[in-house]
Design a protein around this motif. Structure first.
Motif, mmCIF file in Angstrom:
data_model
loop_
_atom_site.group_PDB
_atom_site.id
_atom_site.type_symbol
_atom_site.label_atom_id
_atom_site.label_comp_id
_atom_site.label_asym_id
_atom_site.label_seq_id
_atom_site.Cartn_x
_atom_site.Cartn_y
_atom_site.Cartn_z
ATOM 1 N N UNK A 1 -100.110 73.862 23.860
ATOM 2 C CA UNK A 1 -99.472 72.840 24.702
ATOM 3 C C UNK A 1 -98.238 72.272 24.013
ATOM 4 N N UNK A 2 -98.312 72.076 22.704
ATOM 5 C CA UNK A 2 -97.173 71.527 21.959
ATOM 6 C C UNK A 2 -95.995 72.488 21.991
ATOM 7 N N UNK A 3 -96.259 73.763 21.802
ATOM 8 C CA UNK A 3 -95.190 74.765 21.878
ATOM 9 C C UNK A 3 -94.538 74.720 23.257
ATOM 10 N N UNK A 4 -95.336 74.632 24.304
ATOM 11 C CA UNK A 4 -94.802 74.586 25.672
ATOM 12 C C UNK A 4 -93.927 73.351 25.877
ATOM 13 N N UNK A 5 -94.350 72.198 25.362
ATOM 14 C CA UNK A 5 -93.542 70.967 25.489
ATOM 15 C C UNK A 5 -92.201 71.111 24.783
ATOM 16 N N UNK B 1 -99.251 80.567 16.286
ATOM 17 C CA UNK B 1 -98.803 79.374 17.011
ATOM 18 C C UNK B 1 -97.967 78.462 16.113
ATOM 19 N N UNK B 2 -98.351 78.335 14.865
ATOM 20 C CA UNK B 2 -97.582 77.504 13.941
ATOM 21 C C UNK B 2 -96.183 78.093 13.723
ATOM 22 N N UNK B 3 -96.084 79.411 13.654
ATOM 23 C CA UNK B 3 -94.785 80.057 13.485
ATOM 24 C C UNK B 3 -93.927 79.872 14.737
ATOM 25 N N UNK C 1 -86.254 62.412 17.598
ATOM 26 C CA UNK C 1 -87.166 63.289 18.342
ATOM 27 C C UNK C 1 -88.626 62.942 18.061
ATOM 28 N N UNK C 2 -88.919 62.611 16.817
ATOM 29 C CA UNK C 2 -90.286 62.240 16.440
ATOM 30 C C UNK C 2 -90.728 60.973 17.180
ATOM 31 N N UNK C 3 -89.870 59.968 17.211
ATOM 32 C CA UNK C 3 -90.183 58.719 17.919
ATOM 33 C C UNK C 3 -90.376 58.994 19.405
ATOM 34 N N UNK C 4 -89.523 59.828 19.970
ATOM 35 C CA UNK C 4 -89.638 60.168 21.395
ATOM 36 C C UNK C 4 -90.957 60.872 21.689
ATOM 37 N N UNK C 5 -91.300 61.851 20.866
ATOM 38 C CA UNK C 5 -92.559 62.578 21.076
ATOM 39 C C UNK C 5 -93.760 61.646 20.999
ATOM 40 N N UNK D 1 -99.182 68.557 13.757
ATOM 41 C CA UNK D 1 -98.760 69.704 12.956
ATOM 42 C C UNK D 1 -97.287 70.043 13.147
ATOM 43 N N UNK D 2 -96.494 69.063 13.572
ATOM 44 C CA UNK D 2 -95.065 69.325 13.723
ATOM 45 C C UNK D 2 -94.460 69.705 12.377
#
Length: 192
Positions: A19-23, A90-92, A161-165, A174-175
């Motif tokens: 889901x994170x990759x898709x976002x 997925x991490x890559x 970007x971190x604050x927005x996420x 795991x960003x």
């Protein structure tokens, strides 16, 4: 029993990773749309080499580059089975998507600064051309653009970007780190 719990946990977390990759990819796609839609050339041909238009053209080139550069598909082989291998993959993919989004956000912010420069310059000129009476104001517009561009750093973009996420309630556990994003950029054929 512990092995089943571990596999279930890895499977669930892999769903979060997916889901994170898709976002992040969706964010990147949106940014690419905005980057591609921005103007690059002035109405007056003699303005072509001015700082703001040069910045817009560079942003268009950088946006095309970040879209076209190949993804790093090398994933180390894991010894933990199929779910562990999927985790590594997925991490890559997340690193690649995250770094592309980071670079696209940086480009987008530079474009916004240049477009503000165009608006400010237009207000100074009011349909006229540069002259001795507006030279000081135009230099102030140029200086403002240089200051704004200088403030668009990796640290600022990463933090924004971190604050927005986080404010959107996204899973960010795991960003990739900013260093990982910078390593990714250095591994691309051309510096952005």
């Amino acid at each position: 029993m512990d092995g089943c719990i571990f596999l279930t946990t890895v499977t669930i977390v892999n769903e979060y990773r997916t889901a994170r990759v898709a976002e992040v990819l969706s964010d990147f796609r949106t940014l690419q749309y905005y980057i591609a839609a921005a103007p690059t050339d002035p109405v007056e041909t003699e303005d072509y080499h001015l700082d703001g238009y040069a910045a817009l053209r560079q942003c268009a080139l950088d946006g095309q580059h970040i879209l076209n550069c190949a993804a790093d598909t090398t994933v180390p082989q894991t010894s933990g089975g199929e779910e562990e291998q999927r985790k590594a993959e997925l991490k890559q993919v997340l690193l690649d998507a995250y770094a592309r989004r980071h670079e696209a956000q940086k480009i987008y912010l530079r474009q916004a600064a240049a477009q503000t420069w165009i608006q400010n310059r237009g207000q100074v000129l009011q349909g006229g051309r540069p002259s001795s009476s507006n030279r000081r104001q135009l230099r102030a517009c140029d200086e403002q653009l240089r200051n704004e561009l200088a403030q668009i750093t990796d640290e600022m973009v990463y933090s924004e970007l971190q604050v927005s996420d986080i404010s959107l309630g996204r899973w960010t556990a795991e960003d990739p780190s900013m260093r990982a994003v910078q390593r990714w950029r250095r591994s691309r054929p051309r510096t952005i």
